[in-house]
Design a protein around this motif. Sequence first.
Motif, short mmCIF file in Angstrom:
data_model
loop_
_atom_site.label_atom_id
_atom_site.label_comp_id
_atom_site.label_asym_id
_atom_site.label_seq_id
_atom_site.Cartn_x
_atom_site.Cartn_y
_atom_site.Cartn_z
N PRO A 84 0.69 -1.23 -0.06
CA PRO A 84 0.12 -0.16 -0.03
C PRO A 84 1.04 1.17 0.19
O PRO A 84 0.30 2.38 -0.47
N ASP A 85 1.97 1.30 0.48
CA ASP A 85 2.76 2.52 0.69
C ASP A 85 3.87 2.50 -0.21
O ASP A 85 4.73 3.50 -0.53
N ALA A 86 3.95 1.75 -1.39
CA ALA A 86 4.92 1.46 -2.36
C ALA A 86 4.33 2.33 -3.66
O ALA A 86 3.24 2.32 -3.96
N PRO A 87 5.29 2.77 -4.55
CA PRO A 87 4.83 3.33 -5.46
C PRO A 87 4.24 2.05 -6.47
O PRO A 87 4.52 1.04 -6.53
N ALA A 88 3.42 2.60 -7.39
CA ALA A 88 2.90 1.67 -8.35
C ALA A 88 3.77 0.95 -9.35
O ALA A 88 4.94 1.70 -9.68
N PHE A 89 3.88 -0.38 -9.86
CA PHE A 89 4.58 -0.99 -10.85
C PHE A 89 4.77 -0.02 -12.19
O PHE A 89 5.72 -0.20 -12.67
N ILE A 90 3.49 0.28 -12.52
CA ILE A 90 3.46 1.25 -13.93
C ILE A 90 2.68 2.37 -13.76
O ILE A 90 1.90 2.57 -12.88
N THR A 91 2.79 3.20 -14.66
CA THR A 91 2.08 4.54 -14.89
C THR A 91 1.91 4.54 -16.51
O THR A 91 2.54 4.23 -17.26
N VAL A 92 0.53 5.33 -16.63
CA VAL A 92 0.40 5.52 -18.01
C VAL A 92 1.59 6.39 -18.90
O VAL A 92 2.08 7.44 -18.13
N GLY A 93 2.03 5.91 -19.93
CA GLY A 93 3.07 6.34 -20.67
C GLY A 93 4.63 6.07 -20.41
O GLY A 93 5.38 6.25 -20.85
N GLN A 94 4.61 4.85 -19.26
CA GLN A 94 5.74 4.57 -18.91
C GLN A 94 6.18 3.33 -19.84
O GLN A 94 5.67 2.69 -20.30
N ALA A 95 7.41 3.22 -20.21
CA ALA A 95 8.07 2.20 -21.16
C ALA A 95 8.13 1.01 -20.13
O ALA A 95 8.79 0.98 -19.21
N VAL A 96 8.09 -0.13 -20.85
CA VAL A 96 8.17 -1.39 -20.06
C VAL A 96 8.84 -2.45 -20.85
O VAL A 96 8.80 -2.16 -22.14
N LYS A 97 9.54 -3.16 -20.40
CA LYS A 97 10.47 -4.26 -20.93
C LYS A 97 9.59 -5.56 -20.88
O LYS A 97 8.82 -5.82 -20.01
N ALA A 98 9.82 -6.62 -21.65
CA ALA A 98 9.11 -7.89 -21.72
C ALA A 98 9.70 -8.43 -20.38
O ALA A 98 10.70 -8.40 -19.99
N GLY A 99 8.62 -8.91 -19.44
CA GLY A 99 9.07 -9.60 -18.28
C GLY A 99 8.88 -8.60 -17.20
O GLY A 99 8.93 -9.00 -15.82
N ASP A 100 8.64 -7.25 -17.48
CA ASP A 100 8.38 -6.25 -16.25
C ASP A 100 7.00 -6.62 -15.53
O ASP A 100 6.08 -7.01 -16.19
N THR A 101 6.98 -6.59 -14.07
CA THR A 101 5.77 -6.59 -13.51
C THR A 101 4.74 -5.54 -13.83
O THR A 101 5.34 -4.42 -13.53
N LEU A 102 3.51 -5.62 -14.38
CA LEU A 102 2.81 -5.01 -14.58
C LEU A 102 1.75 -4.42 -13.27
O LEU A 102 1.45 -3.29 -12.93
#
Length: 143
Positions: A84-102
């Motif tokens: 609950p107190d950690a930042p989100a895994f992803i945000t809109v507009g963020q680049a991700v690599k194959a295997g990254d946790t969404l």
Amino acid sequence: MDMDRIRQIIDWFADAGLASFELAEGDDRIRLERPEGSGPVAVAPGAGPVASPVVPAAPVVPADPSETRIDAPLYGVCYLAPSPDAPAFITVGQAVKAGDTLCLVEAMKVLNAITAPRDGTVTEIAAPDGVEVEQGQHLVTLR
């Protein structure tokens, strides 16, 4: 039992061709089950939520071929951050690599990491944090 040991057991189980497997080491217990024709689906340690093996997301080909729609592979509660107190895994507009946790989908007290099937940019986060999602429900869109 640490996550590296759990991953080793899961890798072994994936290649072993067994329908189920259970292991107890001290107070720790792990049980893996494989429905016909699929990979391991459950890691059920003795108590409390734990991170599970990566659950491959079910990409669906949307109308726009440059987009990949990621749907929930199972019913559970969707979490967009590791705590609950950690930042989100992803945000809109963020680049991700194959295997990254969404995101994570918790089912039966097991946290299942939903990962990116390919490199891309997050264009939509369709599931709100902390809500129940159905198997096949839209979670994230990548472009």
